[in-house]
Structures are given as structure tokens and as C-alpha cells.
Design an enzyme around this catalytic site. Structure first.
Site, PDB file in Angstrom:
ATOM      1  N   LYS A 121      31.512  14.763  -3.333  1.00 50.86           N
ATOM      2  CA  LYS A 121      30.534  14.478  -2.266  1.00 50.86           C
ATOM      3  C   LYS A 121      30.511  12.981  -1.926  1.00 50.86           C
ATOM      4  O   LYS A 121      29.490  12.310  -1.991  1.00 50.86           O
ATOM      5  CB  LYS A 121      29.133  14.967  -2.642  1.00 50.86           C
ATOM      6  CG  LYS A 121      29.087  16.481  -2.911  1.00 50.86           C
ATOM      7  CD  LYS A 121      27.704  16.969  -3.250  1.00 50.86           C
ATOM      8  CE  LYS A 121      27.675  18.449  -3.564  1.00 50.86           C
ATOM      9  NZ  LYS A 121      28.258  18.792  -4.877  1.00 50.86           N
TER      10      LYS A 121
HETATM   11  P1  5BU Z   1      26.241  27.585  -9.649  1.00 50.76           P
HETATM   12  O1  5BU Z   1      26.210  27.579 -11.117  1.00 50.76           O
HETATM   13  O2  5BU Z   1      26.989  28.798  -9.055  1.00 50.76           O
HETATM   14  O3  5BU Z   1      24.874  27.415  -9.038  1.00 50.76           O
HETATM   15  O4  5BU Z   1      27.097  26.289  -9.280  1.00 50.76           O
HETATM   16  C1  5BU Z   1      27.224  25.838  -7.964  1.00 50.76           C
HETATM   17  C2  5BU Z   1      28.207  24.698  -7.860  1.00 50.76           C
HETATM   18  O5  5BU Z   1      28.414  24.413  -6.489  1.00 50.76           O
HETATM   19  C3  5BU Z   1      27.786  23.393  -8.513  1.00 50.76           C
HETATM   20  O6  5BU Z   1      28.946  22.816  -9.090  1.00 50.76           O
HETATM   21  C4  5BU Z   1      27.283  22.532  -7.366  1.00 50.76           C
HETATM   22  O7  5BU Z   1      27.609  21.159  -7.517  1.00 50.76           O
HETATM   23  C5  5BU Z   1      28.049  23.079  -6.173  1.00 50.76           C
HETATM   24  N1  5BU Z   1      27.298  23.042  -4.908  1.00 50.76           N
HETATM   25  C6  5BU Z   1      26.150  23.774  -4.682  1.00 50.76           C
HETATM   26  O8  5BU Z   1      25.683  24.496  -5.544  1.00 50.76           O
HETATM   27  N2  5BU Z   1      25.550  23.719  -3.457  1.00 50.76           N
HETATM   28  C7  5BU Z   1      25.989  22.940  -2.455  1.00 50.76           C
HETATM   29  O9  5BU Z   1      25.415  22.937  -1.368  1.00 50.76           O
HETATM   30  C8  5BU Z   1      27.176  22.176  -2.716  1.00 50.76           C
HETATM   31  C9  5BU Z   1      27.801  22.254  -3.925  1.00 50.76           C
HETATM   32 BR1  5BU Z   1      27.858  21.109  -1.398  1.00 50.76          BR
END
Ligand code: 5BU
Length: 264
Positions: free
Chosen positions: A93
């Protein structure tokens, strides 16, 4: 299955070699899953990748999360990921001016040397994409930028006007691989797809078979619906690495994402 048959318009309209590479990997793996490998030690990362690598098409990293990071081990980890036919996506990011973002691809982590994709905010203007692309060309490599057009977390400031401004600038930029969309809401993904057209990818975090609220403001939508609404890749973290059987969970996400692509 041939990528052109599976991806149809998306394949035909795409002008970026990296997007075609992803579409081909997805066909070989029969999976539109990007694993969010949010682990904090190298050993856990290796374990996770070894158990789910065959069911995923891309590996999303946060290189600065690792407590015992070392250059050697990281290089081995990236080599393993490439051997498993995965794109490596550092979710950094970036948000600074072009010149600094270019340099931030270097430094200790040297992201430009091993990443195929990175995320960036367009908040500082379009030169950030050129800066990131310069860093890959400095390293003699190719890469693609995913611009944050939406986010999955509650209360985020990426409202409809911001989204359309990002899409307008990004859809014509050759260094842009695609956009991050809000996978927690199929309607948001559908609206984003209408704005983007077929020329760029949309990848969506905020998906989980257990829909609803996640930790600290994260929100989850249904992964199958996200693909049906126009997502080209579901970014799954906890849904896989937090499952009691990560390999089985990864296979389940792969199967439903592939089925949704073929139905779409
Ligand atoms: P989760 O465990 O499925 O919630 O992980 C989500 C990943 O996606 C995590 O590594 C965040 O940094 C990434 N992410 C997110 O959740 N939402 C966003 O809007 C963005 C990245 Br951009």
C-alpha cells in the site's frame, strides 16, 4: 482449459502481460485464490505455503510483519513460491510521491527484486505508478500495480467519488494491473466492475465463507458472490490460515472460485 476460454472478455481486453500470466496460472491451478499469508515467522510461512500452495494462484505478503525476517530465508521463500507457480504480491500500500515510492521498492526488503505485484493508493497522484514501475525496471523485472479503489474495512474513506477518480486514472495507465475492490459487498464489486470494464483486473479482500464482521473492523462477504459480481481473484487470509485444516480450506476456496469463473 485454455485461458482465453475460461476468461473470455477479460482475456481479450487485457493488454498487460502480467494479467495474462495471472489468468494462465489460475487456469493451471483451477483457482482464483490469492492467499493472504499473514504469518509472523519464516517457519510458519514455509509451513503454510507448503500445505496450501497447490490450491492457490497468488501469494500475498506483508514482508514487514515477519519477526525473524532474513534476506536468505526470504529469497528461499520466494523461490518456493515461484516453483509452486505463484505470483508474489506484496501488499505494501505505497502512498508517497513517485520518487520516494520508487526507492521504497528498494531498501532492506528490496520489494522490486521479488514482487510481481504491489498495492498502491493513488492519493498522491498518478506518478506513484511510474515510480513503482521504474523500480521494477531498475531491477530488470516486470510488475503490475493494484490501485486501491475500494477497501473492505468499515469506515474507510474511499467513497464513491474517490473510487471513480481512481478508476478513471488507472484504467488507461499501462502500469496498472488492476484495482482492489471491496469483497465484503458484492454490490460494490459489481459497481466497480461496471466502471473498470474488462481491461483491468479486480482483486478482492474481505471474503470468507463465514460472512459478517471480522477482527478490528474487517468485514467479510461471500467469495462465490464476489467472483460472480466481477472479482478476478479472491484474497483470503484467515479463511485459510485460521482454519483447522488450511489445505482443505484452500482447496474449498479454489473450487468455488473456479466454479464461479466458469459460470460467470
Ligand atoms: P483476512 O484474514 O482474510 O481478513 O485478511 C485480509 C488481508 O487482505 C490482509 O492481509 C489485509 O492486509 C488485506 N486487505 C484487506 O483486508 N482489506 C483491504 O481493503 C485491503 C487489503 Br487493500
Amino acid at each position: 482449459m485454455e485461458a482465453s476460454a475460461a476468461w473470455k472478455m477479460r482475456w481479450q481486453a487485457s493488454t498487460l502481460p502480467m494479467a495474462k500470466t495471472f489468468m494462465e496460472v489460475a487456469c493451471r491451478k483451477k483457482s482464483l485464490v490469492c492467499l493472504a499469508a499473514d504469518k509472523y515467522t519464516m517457519a510458519e510461512l514455509f509451513d503454510l505455503l507448503n500445505s496450501v500452495g497447490s490450491s492457490i494462484a497468488a501469494l500475498k505478503t506483508h514482508v514487514d510483519l515477519i519477526d525473524d525476517w532474513s534476506k536468505d530465508e526470504w529469497n528461499q521463500f520466494c523461490t518456493l513460491a515461484h516453483e509452486m507457480d505463484l505470483l508474489i504480491f506484496e501488499d505494501r500500500k505505497f502512498a508517497d510521491i513517485g520518487k520516494i515510492s520508487r526507492r521504497q521498492m528498494g531498501g532492506i526488503y528490496n520489494i522490486g527484486e521479488w514482487s510481481d505485484l504491489v498495492t498502491a493508493h493513488l492519493i498522491s497522484g498518478p506518478d506513484i505508478v511510474d515510480g513503482l514501475q521504474k523500480a521494477w525496471s531498475d531491477a530488470g523485472r516486470e510488475g503490475g500495480v493494484l490501485l486501491l479503489a475500494q477497501m473492505s474495512s468499515r469506515g474507510n474513506l474511499l467513497g464513491p467519488n474517490y473510487t471513480s477518480t481512481v478508476v478513471e486514472a488507472g484504467r488507461v495507465h499501462p502500469g496498472v494491473f488492476g484495482f482492489i475492490g471491496n469483497g465484503s459487498n458484492a454490490n460494490s464489486v459489481r459497481e466497480l466492475r461496471t466502471m473498470v470494464g474488462d481491461g483491468k483486473m479486480i482483486w478482492t479482500p474481505g471474503v470468507n465463507l463465514a460472512t459478517g464482521d471480522g477482527e478490528m473492523g474487517q468485514r467479510y462477504g461471500d467469495p462465490y458472490e464476489a467472483v460472480m459480481a466481477g472479482s478476478d481473484c479472491i484474497i483470503v487470509g484467515s479463511g485459510i490460515h485460521g482454519a483447522s485444516d488450511p489445505a482443505a480450506a484452500a482447496a474449498a476456496y479454489a473450487e468455488l472460485s473456479w466454479k464461479a469463473l466458469l459460470e460467470r
